[in-house]
Design an enzyme around this catalytic site. Sequence first.
Site, PDB file in Angstrom:
ATOM      1  N   THR A 117      12.033  -0.922 -25.952  1.00 11.22           N
ATOM      2  CA  THR A 117      13.311  -0.836 -26.660  1.00 11.22           C
ATOM      3  C   THR A 117      14.481  -0.675 -25.706  1.00 11.22           C
ATOM      4  O   THR A 117      14.343  -0.071 -24.621  1.00 11.22           O
ATOM      5  CB  THR A 117      13.292   0.355 -27.630  1.00 11.22           C
ATOM      6  OG1 THR A 117      14.605   0.557 -28.173  1.00 11.22           O
ATOM      7  CG2 THR A 117      12.890   1.636 -26.927  1.00 11.22           C
ATOM      8  N   TYR A 141      13.050   9.241 -28.826  1.00  9.13           N
ATOM      9  CA  TYR A 141      12.496   7.897 -29.007  1.00  9.13           C
ATOM     10  C   TYR A 141      12.600   7.090 -27.716  1.00  9.13           C
ATOM     11  O   TYR A 141      11.610   6.562 -27.201  1.00  9.13           O
ATOM     12  CB  TYR A 141      13.218   7.178 -30.147  1.00  9.13           C
ATOM     13  CG  TYR A 141      12.923   5.696 -30.227  1.00  9.13           C
ATOM     14  CD1 TYR A 141      11.614   5.230 -30.245  1.00  9.13           C
ATOM     15  CD2 TYR A 141      13.961   4.766 -30.275  1.00  9.13           C
ATOM     16  CE1 TYR A 141      11.346   3.862 -30.306  1.00  9.13           C
ATOM     17  CE2 TYR A 141      13.697   3.404 -30.346  1.00  9.13           C
ATOM     18  CZ  TYR A 141      12.388   2.959 -30.358  1.00  9.13           C
ATOM     19  OH  TYR A 141      12.131   1.613 -30.416  1.00  9.13           O
TER      20      TYR A 141
END
Length: 331
Positions: A117, A141
């Site tokens: 990501t 995250y």
Amino acid sequence: MSVLVTGGAGYIGAHMLLALKDAGESAVALDNLSTGARWLTPDGIPFVEADVGDEAALAKVFRDHNIGEVIHFAGSILVSESLRHPLDYYQNNTANTMTLLKACVAAGIKRFIFSSTASVYGTPERVPVSEQAPIRSISPYGASMSMSERILQDAATAHDMSYVTLRYFNVAGADPKGRAGEIGKPTHLIKAAAQIALGLRQEKLKIYGNDYPTPDGTAIRDYVHVSDLAQAHLAALERLRNQGSSITLNCGYGQGQSVFEVVDAFRRVTGEAMDYEIAPRRAGDPPQLIADNAAIRTVLDWRPRYDDIDFIVKTAIDWEQQVGKRQGNAA
């Protein structure tokens, strides 16, 4: 031999399975169904209900299905949720990836594609952001994914494994043929707006912050169509099969749309203005994230087909209509 797709009953995993099937590849889906749905996986593809953190279950999958390559999507992906439940993210993303890699090493897997990501960059100093930008995650995250990247790098070096890590930006839209899309509670702008536009949610669209240092004050993101993302993974698989070296690449279009620009795209597609309300900024959201995609275009010869925000919005709306009919029929 078959390609194992972890998270194969989820949003991106299901599109990956479609791309593999369309290309004539043999694939196996693995998912614990915590957020995915079995019906999202294409017909004719073996499905295994198991957790990617279950080493014994993984060993059985590798043995029973003659797995030769792994594309890893399984994990948790919400920035705001990771701030509330960081330990869950380090477990689901980092620890479980390590377990998967152990199983890969034990099974002699030599090719691995990791779904990462742009959140690993945090708030980048320069936009568009290149793969050489510092890793400065501002959420659990992003941090959990950057840790997983490092673990993969070290495991690959030690165990003669080649890999491609794809850091993708804001994935959106749905399969143009209506075969897959995102299900469940909306977790990003385009899905939420699609449901509101169709009257599936009786509320105004929330815009989180209109005081960012951007031209219109709203956050800017690089929205990439999920089918283009799946094709990037196919290209990555081809690179590894052709003895290409391990590499980490951004996957985005290299251009961004602000929240207000996305709202305007919905107006163009539906012919109706959308009601919205301004809400406070969310923690962990940088002002803008846009990919420098020169490397992926060169290295993988990736040529996106759906680089158009109106098309992305249309496929999202079409999918929500289809899911609404499915749920209505089930009732």
